[in-house]
Design an enzyme around this catalytic site. Structure first.
Site, PDB file in Angstrom:
ATOM      1  N   ASP A 139       0.811  -1.220   0.000  1.00 22.91           N
ATOM      2  CA  ASP A 139       0.000   0.000   0.000  1.00 22.91           C
ATOM      3  C   ASP A 139       0.843   1.268   0.000  1.00 22.91           C
ATOM      4  O   ASP A 139       0.510   2.244  -0.676  1.00 22.91           O
ATOM      5  CB  ASP A 139      -0.913   0.037   1.232  1.00 22.91           C
ATOM      6  CG  ASP A 139      -1.864  -1.139   1.299  1.00 22.91           C
ATOM      7  OD1 ASP A 139      -1.900  -1.951   0.348  1.00 22.91           O
ATOM      8  OD2 ASP A 139      -2.568  -1.257   2.314  1.00 22.91           O
ATOM      9  N   ASP A 217      -2.829   5.127  -2.946  1.00 17.87           N
ATOM     10  CA  ASP A 217      -2.189   3.935  -2.397  1.00 17.87           C
ATOM     11  C   ASP A 217      -1.530   3.189  -3.549  1.00 17.87           C
ATOM     12  O   ASP A 217      -2.126   3.050  -4.638  1.00 17.87           O
ATOM     13  CB  ASP A 217      -3.206   3.011  -1.733  1.00 17.87           C
ATOM     14  CG  ASP A 217      -3.558   3.417  -0.308  1.00 17.87           C
ATOM     15  OD1 ASP A 217      -3.231   4.555   0.082  1.00 17.87           O
ATOM     16  OD2 ASP A 217      -4.189   2.605   0.392  1.00 17.87           O
ATOM     17  N   HIS A 266      -8.147  -0.495  -3.723  1.00 19.70           N
ATOM     18  CA  HIS A 266      -7.075  -1.381  -4.181  1.00 19.70           C
ATOM     19  C   HIS A 266      -7.521  -2.271  -5.337  1.00 19.70           C
ATOM     20  O   HIS A 266      -8.597  -2.880  -5.300  1.00 19.70           O
ATOM     21  CB  HIS A 266      -6.486  -2.198  -3.043  1.00 19.70           C
ATOM     22  CG  HIS A 266      -5.924  -1.341  -1.948  1.00 19.70           C
ATOM     23  ND1 HIS A 266      -5.604  -1.817  -0.700  1.00 19.70           N
ATOM     24  CD2 HIS A 266      -5.610  -0.010  -1.921  1.00 19.70           C
ATOM     25  CE1 HIS A 266      -5.139  -0.835   0.046  1.00 19.70           C
ATOM     26  NE2 HIS A 266      -5.141   0.285  -0.674  1.00 19.70           N
ATOM     27  N   ASP A 268      -6.058  -5.056  -6.478  1.00 19.73           N
ATOM     28  CA  ASP A 268      -5.659  -6.458  -6.523  1.00 19.73           C
ATOM     29  C   ASP A 268      -6.710  -7.449  -6.053  1.00 19.73           C
ATOM     30  O   ASP A 268      -6.409  -8.631  -5.856  1.00 19.73           O
ATOM     31  CB  ASP A 268      -4.326  -6.683  -5.799  1.00 19.73           C
ATOM     32  CG  ASP A 268      -4.235  -6.024  -4.442  1.00 19.73           C
ATOM     33  OD1 ASP A 268      -5.274  -5.576  -3.941  1.00 19.73           O
ATOM     34  OD2 ASP A 268      -3.123  -5.951  -3.885  1.00 19.73           O
ATOM     35  N   CYS A 373      -1.101  -8.252  -1.014  1.00 18.67           N
ATOM     36  CA  CYS A 373      -1.108  -7.104  -0.109  1.00 18.67           C
ATOM     37  C   CYS A 373       0.041  -7.167   0.892  1.00 18.67           C
ATOM     38  O   CYS A 373       0.638  -6.138   1.241  1.00 18.67           O
ATOM     39  CB  CYS A 373      -2.418  -7.050   0.671  1.00 18.67           C
ATOM     40  SG  CYS A 373      -3.900  -6.891  -0.323  1.00 18.67           S
TER      41      CYS A 373
END
Length: 389
Positions: A139, A217, A266, A268, A373
């Protein structure tokens, strides 16, 4: 929101304590950078893995609670700044230790941040907060080639998160890497939409962030050589995307992936390049017909419905959601570490020609995610190339 306490300054906090400056004669001169990573799939040689020690429940700032159901936001307001329950930490730590052992057994160098007491309060001239955790290096830092970029994150409780990685960053810099920090944001009220409400399924998409200053991020970006893909979200605004586009210059292109997620945060669990010409997408969030034109020759792999998990665990991982089954880590173009529990994903990866390496990290979810992550790939054996039309 947490209130300011007294007149304590950032310099008074152990989290922000200055470190001795490097001696000039320790700086690298003409050395090959230890940092080298251009995509998500070249052979992995060195990785940073996050830590659970000192983790605390994040603050009840609106930019944090807008990503969870209202009941969870109210509970978070009561628990903000407290330690996570010991039982939750223990299960996650056992799995994290096993993940690190797996990486090392595969010959991959694993680096770790310093342990930090995230209960320490810090402040800027405009606000004060306690921390969160340093479980997800993905991040706060973005690796592009031989450069590590510290990102301007939108959560106040994550303002000093990269300080726990500073010994590693200084080491990489002295050995030849480039080290950059995006403009440190003010994170004042002007950055956040007042009275923000999550849009309903039949409403136009909206985000809690304004364009007051650049914030993003790193985990809202994934890399495919000269092309990067990004989702705009509740932690990444257009100004942040534009800052990175200008910083990287004409040698790179950044393409936005449209997501229908009502609480985006995010990329992903939405869109994951797995190998040259192969991308995994979330069927709930991504319309294959609306992918960027540069991907027209790629194989679009649709993620299977995630296997059910314990309902109690799902409640405390509501910020991440069920699609953490997509949060895989590529070891190379074939081998991929994936959650052992998500058997549907393991079987799908095999059908697509990959070699899944099952591992446990299910209980890491309350702290921010899963394999992708929890890591930052610092060095992959490869060069800068173009993989799109």
């Amino acid at each position: 929101m947490e209130q300011s306490l007294g007149t304590r300054t950032a310099a008074d906090s152990p989290v922000c304590a200055p470190r001795p400056a490097a001696r000039p004669d320790t700086l690298a001169q003409g050395r090959t950078s230890p940092v080298n990573s251009f995509n998500e799939w070249d052979p992995l040689e060195e990785v940073i893995v996050g830590r659970l020690e000192g983790a605390t429940i994040p603050s009840d700032h609106p930019v944090v609670t807008c990503n969870v159901p209202s009941w969870a936001g109210r509970l978070q307001g009561l628990a903000a700044g407290l330690r996570y329950p010991r039982r939750l930490i223990g299960q996650a730590q056992d799995e994290l230790d096993g993940f690190v052992e797996l990486l090392e057994s595969l010959g991959i160098t694993v680096r770790r941040p310093e342990a930090v007491d995230h209960k320490q309060r810090f402040r800027t001239p405009d606000w004060s907060s306690r921390g969160f955790c340093n479980t997800c290096p993905r991040d706060s830092m973005l690796v592009i080639g031989d450069e590590i970029i510290e990102t301007p994150m939108a959560w106040p409780c994550r303002y000093f998160e990269t300080h726990s990685y500073r010994p590693l960053l200084k080491d990489y810099f002295r050995r030849g890497a480039r080290w950059t920090s995006a403009p440190k944001p003010q994170l004042t009220d002007e950055l956040y939409e007042p009275g923000f409400r999550t849009p309903g399924a039949d409403e136009p998409m909206r985000y809690i962030l304004t364009e007051f200053e650049p914030v993003f991020d790193a985990a809202d970006f994934v890399r495919a050589g000269r092309d990067l893909f990004v989702t705009r979200s509740n932690v990444t605004n257009r100004t942040g995307i534009e800052w990175l586009r200008r910083h990287l210059g004409p040698g790179y292109r950044i393409h936005e992936i449209t997501s229908s997620c009502r609480t985006p945060m995010h990329i992903d669990t939405t869109f994951m390049p797995l190998a040259p010409g192969k991308v995994l997408i979330n069927p709930e969030y991504v319309d294959p017909g609306k992918l960027p034109e540069v991907l027209r020759s790629w194989d679009v792999l649709v993620a299977p419905e995630p296997d059910p998990i314990d309902e109690r665990l799902l409640k405390v991982t509501s910020m991440c959601g069920k699609w953490l089954s997509m949060n895989v880590l590529m070891l190379d173009e074939k081998r991929v570490i994936a959650e052992r529990h998500h058997t549907g994903m393991l079987r799908a990866l095999e059908r697509w020609g990959f070699e899944p390496v099952p591992c446990d990290l299910l209980h890491y979810a309350p702290f921010g995610g899963s394999f992708h992550c929890a890591t930052l790939d610092v060095r992959r054996r490869g060069t800068l190339q173009s993989y799109v039309d």
